[in-house]
Design a protein around this motif. Sequence first.
Motif, PDB file in Angstrom:
ATOM      1  N   ARG A  29       0.841  -1.207   0.000  1.00 32.82           N
ATOM      2  CA  ARG A  29       0.000   0.000   0.000  1.00 32.82           C
ATOM      3  C   ARG A  29       0.874   1.253   0.000  1.00 32.82           C
ATOM      4  O   ARG A  29       0.625   2.203  -0.736  1.00 32.82           O
ATOM      5  CB  ARG A  29      -0.947  -0.002   1.195  1.00 32.82           C
ATOM      6  CG  ARG A  29      -1.919   1.166   1.197  1.00 32.82           C
ATOM      7  CD  ARG A  29      -2.959   1.118   2.317  1.00 32.82           C
ATOM      8  NE  ARG A  29      -2.570   0.438   3.533  1.00 32.82           N
ATOM      9  CZ  ARG A  29      -1.820   0.973   4.509  1.00 32.82           C
ATOM     10  NH1 ARG A  29      -1.358   2.187   4.392  1.00 32.82           N
ATOM     11  NH2 ARG A  29      -1.539   0.289   5.600  1.00 32.82           N
ATOM     12  N   ARG A  57       2.312   1.810  -3.434  1.00 41.58           N
ATOM     13  CA  ARG A  57       1.275   2.320  -4.345  1.00 41.58           C
ATOM     14  C   ARG A  57       1.020   3.814  -4.086  1.00 41.58           C
ATOM     15  O   ARG A  57       0.857   4.596  -5.015  1.00 41.58           O
ATOM     16  CB  ARG A  57       0.005   1.507  -4.222  1.00 41.58           C
ATOM     17  CG  ARG A  57       0.179   0.087  -4.741  1.00 41.58           C
ATOM     18  CD  ARG A  57      -1.138  -0.614  -4.994  1.00 41.58           C
ATOM     19  NE  ARG A  57      -0.967  -2.013  -5.293  1.00 41.58           N
ATOM     20  CZ  ARG A  57      -0.542  -2.512  -6.451  1.00 41.58           C
ATOM     21  NH1 ARG A  57      -0.229  -1.685  -7.420  1.00 41.58           N
ATOM     22  NH2 ARG A  57      -0.424  -3.802  -6.630  1.00 41.58           N
ATOM     23  N   GLU A 116      -3.218   3.445  -6.367  1.00 38.34           N
ATOM     24  CA  GLU A 116      -4.542   2.958  -5.982  1.00 38.34           C
ATOM     25  C   GLU A 116      -5.624   3.970  -6.333  1.00 38.34           C
ATOM     26  O   GLU A 116      -6.781   3.767  -6.038  1.00 38.34           O
ATOM     27  CB  GLU A 116      -4.580   2.690  -4.475  1.00 38.34           C
ATOM     28  CG  GLU A 116      -3.718   1.522  -4.052  1.00 38.34           C
ATOM     29  CD  GLU A 116      -3.808   1.246  -2.571  1.00 38.34           C
ATOM     30  OE1 GLU A 116      -4.005   2.196  -1.782  1.00 38.34           O
ATOM     31  OE2 GLU A 116      -3.687   0.076  -2.199  1.00 38.34           O
ATOM     32  N   LYS A 165      -4.876  -5.831  -9.679  1.00 34.75           N
ATOM     33  CA  LYS A 165      -5.027  -5.954  -8.230  1.00 34.75           C
ATOM     34  C   LYS A 165      -3.866  -6.712  -7.588  1.00 34.75           C
ATOM     35  O   LYS A 165      -3.353  -6.305  -6.562  1.00 34.75           O
ATOM     36  CB  LYS A 165      -6.340  -6.658  -7.917  1.00 34.75           C
ATOM     37  CG  LYS A 165      -6.597  -6.795  -6.440  1.00 34.75           C
ATOM     38  CD  LYS A 165      -7.907  -7.462  -6.164  1.00 34.75           C
ATOM     39  CE  LYS A 165      -8.075  -7.643  -4.674  1.00 34.75           C
ATOM     40  NZ  LYS A 165      -9.173  -8.502  -4.345  1.00 34.75           N
TER      41      LYS A 165
END
Length: 120
Positions: free
Chosen positions: A14, A17, A78, A86
Amino acid sequence: MEPWPVYPGEELVRDVRILYSDIRATVEKVVEDVVLNGVITRFSDMVGVGNLHKITGLRKQDADDIVILWKKGHRMTEAHLQAMNKDMPVAGLEEIKTDVASIQLLVDNVNKYRAKPAEA
């Protein structure tokens, strides 16, 4: 981010991203401030036609480098729904370092190779 794990966890993925979202935004700002030399500003209706002489001599290589970095940021972020990506692995630490350094190199190259504006 060091040491880089063999299998990055969800939190690190995360974070990468989010970093590439920032890289994409930075590339867009470079286009606005360096390549277009402030003549066109995002989210503004104004075009500085009187400053058009400031936009000169963008090399094809620099334009290609802009697109490559922007697309990579677009693909990794994202910010957009990309179900097909994904499970796409994120960049590793060395690739991240290279991409961040590429932004400064891009700015340096645009400034270095820009044709000098014609005298008014």
